[in-house]
Design a protein around this motif. Structure first.
Motif, PDB file in Angstrom:
ATOM      1  N   ASN A 145     -24.369  30.712  30.984  1.00 33.97           N
ATOM      2  CA  ASN A 145     -25.612  31.198  31.584  1.00 33.97           C
ATOM      3  C   ASN A 145     -25.707  32.702  31.443  1.00 33.97           C
ATOM      4  O   ASN A 145     -26.786  33.244  31.136  1.00 33.97           O
ATOM      5  CB  ASN A 145     -25.651  30.773  33.042  1.00 33.97           C
ATOM      6  N   ASN A 146     -24.591  33.394  31.641  1.00 36.91           N
ATOM      7  CA  ASN A 146     -24.591  34.861  31.521  1.00 36.91           C
ATOM      8  C   ASN A 146     -24.924  35.306  30.096  1.00 36.91           C
ATOM      9  O   ASN A 146     -25.624  36.310  29.900  1.00 36.91           O
ATOM     10  CB  ASN A 146     -23.235  35.419  31.951  1.00 36.91           C
ATOM     11  N   ALA A 147     -24.390  34.571  29.111  1.00 38.47           N
ATOM     12  CA  ALA A 147     -24.677  34.922  27.707  1.00 38.47           C
ATOM     13  C   ALA A 147     -26.163  34.775  27.406  1.00 38.47           C
ATOM     14  O   ALA A 147     -26.779  35.650  26.761  1.00 38.47           O
ATOM     15  CB  ALA A 147     -23.855  34.026  26.773  1.00 38.47           C
ATOM     16  N   LEU A 148     -26.778  33.676  27.848  1.00 40.47           N
ATOM     17  CA  LEU A 148     -28.213  33.470  27.616  1.00 40.47           C
ATOM     18  C   LEU A 148     -29.029  34.511  28.373  1.00 40.47           C
ATOM     19  O   LEU A 148     -30.028  35.028  27.831  1.00 40.47           O
ATOM     20  CB  LEU A 148     -28.604  32.060  28.094  1.00 40.47           C
ATOM     21  N   GLU A 149     -28.607  34.810  29.603  1.00 38.77           N
ATOM     22  CA  GLU A 149     -29.330  35.830  30.365  1.00 38.77           C
ATOM     23  C   GLU A 149     -29.252  37.176  29.665  1.00 38.77           C
ATOM     24  O   GLU A 149     -30.210  37.960  29.668  1.00 38.77           O
ATOM     25  CB  GLU A 149     -28.750  35.920  31.784  1.00 38.77           C
ATOM     26  N   LYS A 150     -28.091  37.467  29.073  1.00 43.63           N
ATOM     27  CA  LYS A 150     -27.925  38.740  28.345  1.00 43.63           C
ATOM     28  C   LYS A 150     -28.861  38.810  27.139  1.00 43.63           C
ATOM     29  O   LYS A 150     -29.498  39.849  26.881  1.00 43.63           O
ATOM     30  CB  LYS A 150     -26.467  38.868  27.921  1.00 43.63           C
ATOM     31  N   PRO A 183     -37.631  46.593  15.703  1.00 42.25           N
ATOM     32  CA  PRO A 183     -36.461  45.727  15.417  1.00 42.25           C
ATOM     33  C   PRO A 183     -36.826  44.253  15.618  1.00 42.25           C
ATOM     34  O   PRO A 183     -37.858  43.918  16.225  1.00 42.25           O
ATOM     35  CB  PRO A 183     -35.409  46.177  16.450  1.00 42.25           C
ATOM     36  N   LYS A 184     -35.916  43.328  15.173  1.00 44.71           N
ATOM     37  CA  LYS A 184     -36.140  41.886  15.300  1.00 44.71           C
ATOM     38  C   LYS A 184     -36.010  41.481  16.769  1.00 44.71           C
ATOM     39  O   LYS A 184     -35.051  41.834  17.443  1.00 44.71           O
ATOM     40  CB  LYS A 184     -35.120  41.123  14.476  1.00 44.71           C
ATOM     41  N   ILE A 185     -36.917  40.686  17.294  1.00 44.15           N
ATOM     42  CA  ILE A 185     -36.935  40.289  18.720  1.00 44.15           C
ATOM     43  C   ILE A 185     -36.827  38.786  18.826  1.00 44.15           C
ATOM     44  O   ILE A 185     -37.577  38.051  18.143  1.00 44.15           O
ATOM     45  CB  ILE A 185     -38.244  40.760  19.382  1.00 44.15           C
ATOM     46  N   GLU A 186     -35.801  38.260  19.675  1.00 43.59           N
ATOM     47  CA  GLU A 186     -35.629  36.817  19.887  1.00 43.59           C
ATOM     48  C   GLU A 186     -36.772  36.275  20.733  1.00 43.59           C
ATOM     49  O   GLU A 186     -37.375  36.988  21.524  1.00 43.59           O
ATOM     50  CB  GLU A 186     -34.304  36.530  20.598  1.00 43.59           C
ATOM     51  N   ASP A 187     -36.948  34.919  20.605  1.00 42.34           N
ATOM     52  CA  ASP A 187     -37.995  34.250  21.366  1.00 42.34           C
ATOM     53  C   ASP A 187     -37.499  34.031  22.809  1.00 42.34           C
ATOM     54  O   ASP A 187     -36.554  33.261  23.057  1.00 42.34           O
ATOM     55  CB  ASP A 187     -38.332  32.901  20.716  1.00 42.34           C
ATOM     56  N   VAL A 188     -38.124  34.727  23.719  1.00 37.74           N
ATOM     57  CA  VAL A 188     -37.704  34.656  25.130  1.00 37.74           C
ATOM     58  C   VAL A 188     -37.922  33.260  25.700  1.00 37.74           C
ATOM     59  O   VAL A 188     -37.109  32.739  26.484  1.00 37.74           O
ATOM     60  CB  VAL A 188     -38.458  35.704  25.971  1.00 37.74           C
ATOM     61  N   ALA A 204     -37.751  30.445  24.165  1.00 37.12           N
ATOM     62  CA  ALA A 204     -36.700  29.533  23.688  1.00 37.12           C
ATOM     63  C   ALA A 204     -35.409  29.730  24.517  1.00 37.12           C
ATOM     64  O   ALA A 204     -34.715  28.758  24.857  1.00 37.12           O
ATOM     65  CB  ALA A 204     -36.415  29.794  22.210  1.00 37.12           C
ATOM     66  N   ILE A 205     -35.152  31.015  24.797  1.00 40.22           N
ATOM     67  CA  ILE A 205     -33.958  31.293  25.629  1.00 40.22           C
ATOM     68  C   ILE A 205     -34.132  30.681  27.027  1.00 40.22           C
ATOM     69  O   ILE A 205     -33.195  30.106  27.601  1.00 40.22           O
ATOM     70  CB  ILE A 205     -33.721  32.798  25.705  1.00 40.22           C
ATOM     71  N   LYS A 206     -35.335  30.795  27.609  1.00 38.08           N
ATOM     72  CA  LYS A 206     -35.596  30.207  28.933  1.00 38.08           C
ATOM     73  C   LYS A 206     -35.404  28.702  28.907  1.00 38.08           C
ATOM     74  O   LYS A 206     -34.882  28.113  29.861  1.00 38.08           O
ATOM     75  CB  LYS A 206     -37.008  30.552  29.387  1.00 38.08           C
ATOM     76  N   GLU A 207     -35.832  28.052  27.818  1.00 40.52           N
ATOM     77  CA  GLU A 207     -35.658  26.601  27.706  1.00 40.52           C
ATOM     78  C   GLU A 207     -34.178  26.234  27.681  1.00 40.52           C
ATOM     79  O   GLU A 207     -33.736  25.254  28.307  1.00 40.52           O
ATOM     80  CB  GLU A 207     -36.357  26.118  26.429  1.00 40.52           C
ATOM     81  N   GLN A 208     -33.382  27.055  26.948  1.00 40.95           N
ATOM     82  CA  GLN A 208     -31.939  26.806  26.899  1.00 40.95           C
ATOM     83  C   GLN A 208     -31.310  26.972  28.304  1.00 40.95           C
ATOM     84  O   GLN A 208     -30.431  26.195  28.714  1.00 40.95           O
ATOM     85  CB  GLN A 208     -31.282  27.771  25.907  1.00 40.95           C
TER      86      GLN A 208
END
Length: 1007
Positions: free
Chosen positions: A607-612, A292-297, A299-303
């Motif tokens: 923060n919870n949304a990004l952590e999810k 499946p498609k995987i987000e860039d972790v 990039a999420i950490k930077e956010q």
């Protein structure tokens, strides 16, 4: 000696002679001879000798005979020489009365008068003493009335103590009595149980012997049975092993058959697993190849990093807010603690009053109830009723509490003080006179004075400090202003000096001198109370009574200082004010905190949304790695399933094993049959022995049961015997110990209590109550004793001594009252006789005296002057010799010598008719009178003394006037006396013959 012309008897002896004598003949009583008395005097000796009718007698006996004849030589009314005329005039009216009574009137006048004087003085002394005794009795009764409640409490306490002593004496005795009774019972029970055990032991002996014999027989049979049984069991064990071996072989054969049957099923299962594993490998490879498609972790950490940087400012603001909240909460906690401390301090201050009230309730419940009622009914009084000093007074410095409390007695501490008469009357009416206030009448001490007065302190402040005193008692006590008059006027606290801190500095002698200077006061040095006063008698020296003071009981409760109480209340108000400010500030900070929390919640949601999202990406990566590992595992499993051996070879191998197992089972079954036959034979023999043993065992059991029953009975009896014996020994020791304790207790008490106990023992009263009843009653009496307030025995001794003094005083008063009544009756009887007789005598003498003075142209009066003291009754002689004068009292100085002589002879003549003396004598009474008075007196004297019922009267005179009145009853004796008298002859020396010659000569001349 009576004339007073010489002080020695020898002076009456004629000069030139060595001795002399005086002789007189007195007419004796009717029917008795005359008395010739001769007294011999010596010129060289002071002694004399009396001879009566030729017999020597003492002067006392002569005086006694003179008294029988009523001769009164010492009475101026019956024997008045010239030298004593002035003395007669100088006699006091009281002396005149006594001498008149002796000379005239009723012969009992003097005795009655003496009785009245003596009885009057005694009556007056008795009445004075009786009044003093009554006052003293009243004082003693009032003092004892003040101590009556304390004495009653002491007597109640003493009665309780005596009852406790009696109970403590009776308790060991009753304990011994019960122990002795128990001992006697157990002794009889022990003897009975010993006989019972002995009989049971004798009856059980045959059964015991038979049991032992059967025990041996049974043991032999059991040993044989066990041997047979053991052999049989060995056979059975061998059979069991063989059978177990057969079962094992049978199981092995069964397992082999099952394996043979499972070969087909296992092959089918292997093929199915291979298909399943191949499908799993295919699916895993497909999922790995198509992930499946995987987000860039990253990039999420930077956010997340950027978001946290933005929320850091909010967090800092929250930290600053929390710091302010923490500071505010700490401030609130501090103020809460201050409030709690202030409230606790106020409660402690108020608790002192509560403790004092409880203490008052212990000693006087009525007073405590009145205090609580007053606190709820202050509105009913015009002014405050001040509570008793036990509640309203305090000694802030507890060092002085004992000394200050010593100035109060118990009644003073419970006294209610009213500040106006209206309140005092209302309080007594509601509380004492009626049950309106408390529902019952109670007795309380109350005090009110409109304008109380009290003396100044005995010394100034400088003198007080100079003598080493700390101050006056009033300086160390705190109380309402309205209580001060009571403390000063009744208790003199402002006059009671106290030295507690350095009592050794006080000079006792100097202190007593200074205190006594003002008439007396009190002072306290250390633990000694000094009462200084001045004696009311003699030199009125200072006196000091001392007593030890008891430790303070009530004033050690430090009362609440009004300033401290006010400070505590201010602290409460201030703390509440600060608390209110803190609450307001906390509310404001809570609003700000809510806003910051909202911002923080928003950041938290982002923060919870990004952590999810970050977690989802990581989970996908982990899932792919897991599938790769599972793919490798499944491929290995598939290879193992494909490489397993074929089914035909396995089947042939299992059939061979089954044939071998069957052959082994046949051999084992043959051995088992042989062992079974041997076991049956051995079991038969063992059964026979067992049956024989069972019969013996049954007999043995029956016998043993019988023996057991007998043994149980025996053991039971023995146990009872041992128990009774143990109880007997304990009871014996206990009885002996309690007997010793009872004797020791009886020997330790006094005779009165011992006698009372012996009387109770003789009457049987001491045994009527049990130990439990006595113990309960003793505890009850001890509780009563604890509740009873202790009273100083010295007060009770003082009360009893005063009671004895009161009884003795009442007895003395009763005796004196009886004496007073007797004296009053004696006085009345004597006066009823004396006063009428005396009045008649004085009136009779007065009439004659006045008539005699009238005859000579003068005036005279005799007056009886009564007085409340009978020795001061008097006869006053009032005379007047000139027309222009008033009647004046006859004295030794006012009248001239002739006037005194005239008055004297007139008084004596007036007494003549009433006289009781056998004779009277006057010597040269006419000297100093003028001719007119002398003639009038002589004529009156002749008229009075020459009556047929008049007593003998002697008039001695050196001269007489011419042509005086003479009477035939008169006898004139001319006495010639001197150194040159001629010898008595017919021619000279005979006065009567010369007179007769002269008369004859005159007669002849006239004829």
């Amino acid at each position: 000696m009576v004339l007073g012309r010489a002080s020695e008897l020898s002076a009456f002896v004629k000069l030139g002679t060595s001795d002399g004598h005086i002789e007189i003949e007195l007419k004796g009583p009717k029917g008795k001879p005359n008395l010739v008395i001769r007294r011999t005097l010596s010129a060289t000796s002071k002694s004399s000798q009396f001879i009566l009718n030729g017999h020597a007698m003492s002067g006392r006996e002569v005086n006694q005979r003179m008294a029988e004849l009523n001769v009164q030589v010492s009475n101026l009314c019956s024997f008045l020489p010239q030298d004593k005329v002035a003395e007669f005039a100088r006699m006091s009216p009281q002396q005149l009365l006594r001498e008149t009574q002796r000379a005239a009137g009723n012969e009992n006048l003097t005795a009655w008068h003496d009785t009245l004087i003596t009885a009057g003085k005694e009556l007056k002394h008795l009445e004075t003493t009786l009044t003093a005794d009554r006052e003293q009795l009243k004082t003693l009764q009032e003092r004892n009335a003040n101590l009556e409640r304390d004495v009653k409490r002491y007597e109640e306490r003493r009665a309780i103590e005596k009852e406790i002593e009696l109970l403590e004496l009776m308790l060991p005795f009753v304990e011994y009595t019960e122990a002795k009774r128990k001992y006697d019972q157990l002794k009889a029970a022990q003897t009975e149980m010993h006989e019972k055990v002995k009989k049971l032991n004798e009856s059980n002996a045959p059964y015991i012997n038979l049991t032992k014999k059967m025990d041996k027989q049974l043991k032999d049979l059991q040993d044989l049975r066990e041997k047979k049984k053991s052999a049989t069991q060995q056979k059975f064990a061998s059979m069991k092993r063989k059978w177990q071996e057969n079962l094992t072989l049978e199981g092995q054969a069964e397992e082999l058959k099952n394996e043979l049957d499972n070969l087909k099923t296992r092959e089918k299962n292997r093929l199915k697993e291979i298909q399943k594993s191949e499908k799993t490998v295919e699916n895993l490879q497909k999922n790995i190849d198509n992930p499946p498609k995987i987000e860039d972790v990253e990039a999420i950490k930077e956010q997340l990093k950027q978001l946290r940087a933005e929320s850091r400012d909010v967090t800092e603001r929250q930290g600053d807010l929390q710091e302010r909240q923490r500071t505010c909460i700490e401030e609130e906690s501090r103020h809460k603690m201050e409030l709690e401390n202030a409230r606790r301090n106020l409660r402690q201050l108020d608790d002192v009053n509560s403790r004092r009230l409880k203490e008052l309730e212990k000693v006087d419940k009525d007073a405590a109830d009145v205090v609580q009622w007053l606190r709820q009914n202050r509105h009913r009084f015009r002014m405050d009723i001040i509570e008793p000093p036990i509640l309203s007074c305090a000694v802030p410095d507890t060092k002085f509490a004992t000394a200050v409390e010593a100035c109060f007695n118990f009644n003073d501490l419970r006294t209610f003080v009213a500040q106006c008469q209206e309140d005092a009357t209302l309080l007594n009416r509601l509380v004492v006179d009626s049950p309106d206030a408390l529902g019952r009448r109670v007795r309380i001490n109350s005090w009110f004075r409109p304008r109380p007065e009290y003396a100044d302190p005995p010394m100034s402040a400088e003198e007080l400090r100079g003598l080493g005193f700390d101050g006056y008692a009033s300086d160390f006590i705190q109380c309402p202003d309205g209580l001060r008059p009571f403390l000063h006027s009744t208790l003199n606290l402002h006059r009671t000096a106290i030295a507690v801190q350095a009592p050794n500095r006080v000079d006792a002698g100097r202190a007593m001198e200074v205190v006594a200077r003002s008439g007396g006061a009190s002072y306290i040095v250390g633990n000694t109370y000094n009462q200084v006063s001045r004696s009311r008698y003699g030199q009125q020296k200072a006196q000091n009574q001392t007593r030890d003071i008891r430790h303070a009981r009530f004033f050690l409760f430090a009362d609440a200082d009004p300033a401290q109480k006010a400070a505590a209340e201010n602290a409460i108000r201030e703390a509440e004010f600060h608390l209110e400010g803190c609450k307001k500030q906390i509310n404001e900070l809570s609003v700000e905190d809510s806003k910051i929390r909202a911002e923080i919640n928003e950041f938290s949601s982002k923060n919870n949304a990004l952590e999810k999202r970050k977690k989802a990406a990581i989970d996908i990566k982990k899932k792919l790695e897991t599938m790769k590992l599972k793919l490798v595992s499944e491929q290995g499993q598939l290879d193992r399933l494909r490489k397993q051996p074929s089914v035909d070879a396995e089947r042939a191998k299992l059939k061979s094993k089954i044939l071998k197992c069957s052959a082994q089972r046949v051999i084992v079954l043959k051995d088992y049959e042989k062992l079974a036959r041997e076991a049956i034979a051995s079991q038969t023999e063992a059964s026979k022995v067992a049956l024989e043993a069972l019969q013996v065992a049954a007999n043995h059991a029956q016998l043993k049961a019988m023996c057991s029953e007998r043994e149980d009975e025996m053991q039971k009896a023995l146990a009872e015997f041992n128990k009774v014996r143990q109880e007997y020994q304990i009871a014996k020791l206990d009885s002996r110990a309690k007997l010793d304790a009872s004797k020791e207790k009886i020997n330790s008490v006094d005779e009165e209590l011992r006698a009372r106990f012996q009387e109770m023992e003789q009457t049987g009263e001491a045994q009527k109550r049990s130990v439990e009843e006595l113990t309960v009653e003793l505890q009850t009496q001890q509780e009563k004793l604890e509740l009873s307030m202790h009273t100083n025995p010295g007060v009770v001794d003082q009360y009893k001594k005063r009671q004895e003094a009161i009884a003795e005083l009442e007895r003395q008063i009763e005796e004196r009252e009886e004496k007073v009544q007797k004296k009053e009756r004696a006085i009345k009887l004597a006066r009823d006789n004396w006063e009428p007789a005396l009045t008649r005598l004085v009136e009779s003498v007065g009439q004659k005296f006045s008539a005699a003075f009238d005859r000579i142209g003068c005036a005279g009066e005799i007056k009886l002057t009564p007085h409340e003291d009978y020795d001061k009754w008097a006869i006053d002689i009032l005379v007047k010799f000139r027309d222009h004068e008033k009647l004046q009292l006859l004295t030794g100085e006012r009248q001239s010598g002739g006037e005194r002589s005239l008055t004297t002879i007139m008084y004596l003549m007036s007494l003549t008719e009433e006289a009781r003396t056998p004779f009277s004598l006057v010597d040269e009474i006419n000297q100093g009178m003028d001719a007119r008075a002398e003639r009038a007196v002589h004529n009156s004297l002749v008229e009075v003394t020459c009556k047929s019922d008049s007593g003998q009267y002697f008039l001695i005179t050196p001269k007489l006037l011419a042509d005086l009145l003479y009477h035939e009853r008169m006898k004139v004796l001319c006495v010639n006396n001197g150194e040159w008298l001629p010898e008595e002859t017919d021619r000279v020396g005979n006065m009567m013959r010369m007179i007769e010659g002269y008369v004859n000569h005159r007669s002849r001349a006239s004829a």
